[in-house]
Design an enzyme around this catalytic site. Structure first.
Site, PDB file in Angstrom:
ATOM      1  N   ASP A   1      37.640  56.033  38.531  1.00  0.00           N
ATOM      2  CA  ASP A   1      38.012  54.687  38.971  1.00  0.00           C
ATOM      3  C   ASP A   1      39.451  54.359  38.586  1.00  0.00           C
ATOM      4  O   ASP A   1      39.995  54.917  37.636  1.00  0.00           O
ATOM      5  CB  ASP A   1      37.082  53.641  38.345  1.00  0.00           C
ATOM      6  CG  ASP A   1      35.633  53.851  38.739  1.00  0.00           C
ATOM      7  OD1 ASP A   1      35.402  54.351  39.847  1.00  0.00           O
ATOM      8  OD2 ASP A   1      34.750  53.529  37.923  1.00  0.00           O
ATOM      9  N   TYR A   2      40.007  53.389  39.292  1.00  0.00           N
ATOM     10  CA  TYR A   2      41.363  52.893  39.042  1.00  0.00           C
ATOM     11  C   TYR A   2      41.578  52.554  37.564  1.00  0.00           C
ATOM     12  O   TYR A   2      42.598  52.895  36.970  1.00  0.00           O
ATOM     13  CB  TYR A   2      41.578  51.649  39.915  1.00  0.00           C
ATOM     14  CG  TYR A   2      42.948  51.023  39.820  1.00  0.00           C
ATOM     15  CD1 TYR A   2      44.054  51.603  40.438  1.00  0.00           C
ATOM     16  CD2 TYR A   2      43.128  49.821  39.131  1.00  0.00           C
ATOM     17  CE1 TYR A   2      45.308  51.013  40.372  1.00  0.00           C
ATOM     18  CE2 TYR A   2      44.388  49.228  39.057  1.00  0.00           C
ATOM     19  CZ  TYR A   2      45.469  49.833  39.676  1.00  0.00           C
ATOM     20  OH  TYR A   2      46.704  49.252  39.601  1.00  0.00           O
TER      21      TYR A   2
END
Length: 248
Positions: free
Chosen positions: A102-103
């Protein structure tokens, strides 16, 4: 000389099985002629086309990136945000991440241009272990951690059994640092698993992928995998897959 379906898979066009389907369906040409037999082998000088598009055959490369937070696990981003391939600006090969982080998640991410290798590692039946360290809000009870260990129901189905280990507790701040080992790769899975037992993830890092660690690397740094490591990863995935097949 290599089998045609392996060359297609390595180019990242499709998995080897899907490549075989494309060949049988008459979608593949070698030196301008349609090939429908699976036993065909090609050399580096042969021109291979899939759906009329020539494939570029690069030497396979394999990298380990310590992905920082705030970076997209993709080769491009329509919002102009930093992506993982930005750390390989001088590389001539066209690489892509194996799976994603994820970011807001940091940690170990593999990148390659070998589609067959990527598919092998990402296939659910091959059960590659991934170890995450999460800082969570609140202090999880043993009962709740047991739920994660047995598998917990999420909106996209029940998770496979996980391993948990509480590394530290901060009673004053009411936070805990928990190690979680899983072998699945669903979207935002670790965050959703902790959320399902009532603990939001404040910080998340992937510390290990199979036997690989981040030792010696800082966030944003990269190293190439050794040929032995690539061989070990491939062997581990095949071994896990074979065990699963026998059980099934």
């Amino acid at each position: 000389m290599e089998r045609l379906q392996k060359v297609i898979a390595r180019a990242g066009i499709a998995s080897r099985r899907k490549a075989e389907e494309l060949i049988i369906a008459g979608k593949v040409k070698v030196n301008g002629k349609i090939v429908t037999e699976l036993g065909v082998k090609v050399s580096p000088s042969d021109r291979v086309e899939v759906n009329e598009i020539p494939i570029e055959r690069e030497e396979p490369v394999y990298f380990l990136l310590y992905k920082p937070r705030g970076v997209i696990s993709s080769v491009s981003d329509d919002k102009g945000r930093k992506v993982v391939t930005d750390f390989f600006a001088d590389l001539k090969e066209r690489i892509f991440p194996i799976g994603r982080l994820d970011y807001d998640t940091s940690g170990l991410l593999l990148l390659t241009n070998d589609g067959e290798f990527a598919n092998l590692l990402m296939h659910p039946k091959n059960e590659i272990e991934k170890v995450y360290v999460a800082k969570v809000k609140g202090i999880p009870s043993k009962e709740n951690l047991k739920k994660l260990e047995k598998g917990i129901q999420l909106e996209d189905g029940k998770t496979a059994p996980a391993k948990t280990k509480v590394l530290s507790i901060d009673k004053k701040k009411q936070t805990a640092i928990v190690e979680l080992t899983i072998h699945e790769g669903r979207n935002r899975q670790v965050r959703r698993m902790f959320s399902a037992i009532g603990h939001d993830v404040l910080k998340l890092k992937r510390e290990r992928y199979a036997f690989l660690t981040l030792n010696g690397l800082r966030a944003g740094e990269v190293r190439e995998l050794t040929p032995h490591e690539v061989k070990q990863l491939r062997a581990a995935a095949l071994e896990n897959g074979n065990k699963k097949s026998k059980k099934g």
